[in-house]
Enzyme design. Structure first.
Site: not given
Ligand code: AMP
Length: 220
Positions: A171, A160, A127, A88, A13
């Site tokens: 996740r 990360r 990654r 989310r 994405k």
């Molecule tokens: P991502 O890079 O989108 O995978 O986000 C990394 C982390 O940020 C996630 O595993 C959550 O801990 C937090 N996060 C990102 N977007 C959200 C969201 N919409 N709601 C809650 N936590 C989020």
């Protein structure tokens, strides 16, 4: 165009959002990126979010929703945007709808990046990210010219914390339990489109471009 990108972590994405943002000139709003930046700056939001993020859990809805509402209110988002990683949860989606209703707008598409689990695990566990400029690499698919060094800025590459295999699995469970239902939520609204996140970056980009160009042409 107002776009929401849905799908599991590692579906591509963010990669597509970056390219589409450049091509169509809409801001790419990634809650993950905003939160990581807040953690890096040790801001109050960053301090609240860090633990959840490192554990692969969701940051509380109120915190994330506040960030998004503030970001959507900026002038550059008035003609369109790409929301990547938000909503989310059902609660976030409902809050977002309320904001749209207030503003008298709707979304054009929720794009679901349908992606198989082995692909997700391989992408995320391999990654590597530049600590300086944030550019993404992959240990087998997108290797830097010099080992562990960013081609663009010379920064060191790191993994990360939430890309370690155990956290990836967590996740994915969080995604299945809290986010996957949003596919039906947007299907019921008649705005859902599905692309295969298993395809290459170029193939997915092509599929999205056809969809978006058609919408833009239909309007003009
Ligand atoms: P991502 O890079 O989108 O995978 O986000 C990394 C982390 O940020 C996630 O595993 C959550 O801990 C937090 N996060 C990102 N977007 C959200 C969201 N919409 N709601 C809650 N936590 C989020």
């Amino acid at each position: 165009m107002r776009l929401i990108f849905l799908g599991p972590p590692g579906a591509g994405k963010g990669t597509q959002a970056k390219v589409i943002s450049k091509k169509f000139n809409y801001p790419h709003i990634s809650t993950g990126d905003i939160l990581r930046e807040s953690v890096k700056n040790n801001s109050p939001v960053g301090r609240q979010a860090k633990g959840y993020m490192d554990r692969g859990e969701l940051v509380p809805d109120e915190i994330v929703t506040r960030i998004v509402v503030e970001r959507l209110g900026r002038p550059d988002a008035s003609a369109g945007f790409i929301l990547d990683g938000f909503p989310r949860t059902k609660k976030q989606a409902v809050e977002l709808d309320k904001e749209f209703k207030k503003a008298g707008i709707g979304i054009d598409y929720a794009i679901y990046f349908e992606t198989s689990e082995p692909v997700v695990i391989s992408r995320l566990s391999g990654r590597r990210v530049c600590e300086k400029c944030g550019l993404n690499y992959h240990i087998t698919n997108i290797r830097p010219k010099k080992e562990n060094t960013c081609d663009a800025c010379g920064g060191a590459l790191f993994q990360r914390e939430d890309d370690k295999v155990e956290t990836i699995k967590k996740r994915l469970n969080v995604y299945k339990n809290q986010t996957a239902d949003l596919i039906d939520y947007y299907k019921d609204k008649g705005v859902l489109e599905t692309v295969s996140g298993d395809l290459s970056v170029e193939e997915v980009f092509k599929a999205l471009s056809v969809l978006f160009n058609k919408r833009i042409n239909d309007r003009s």
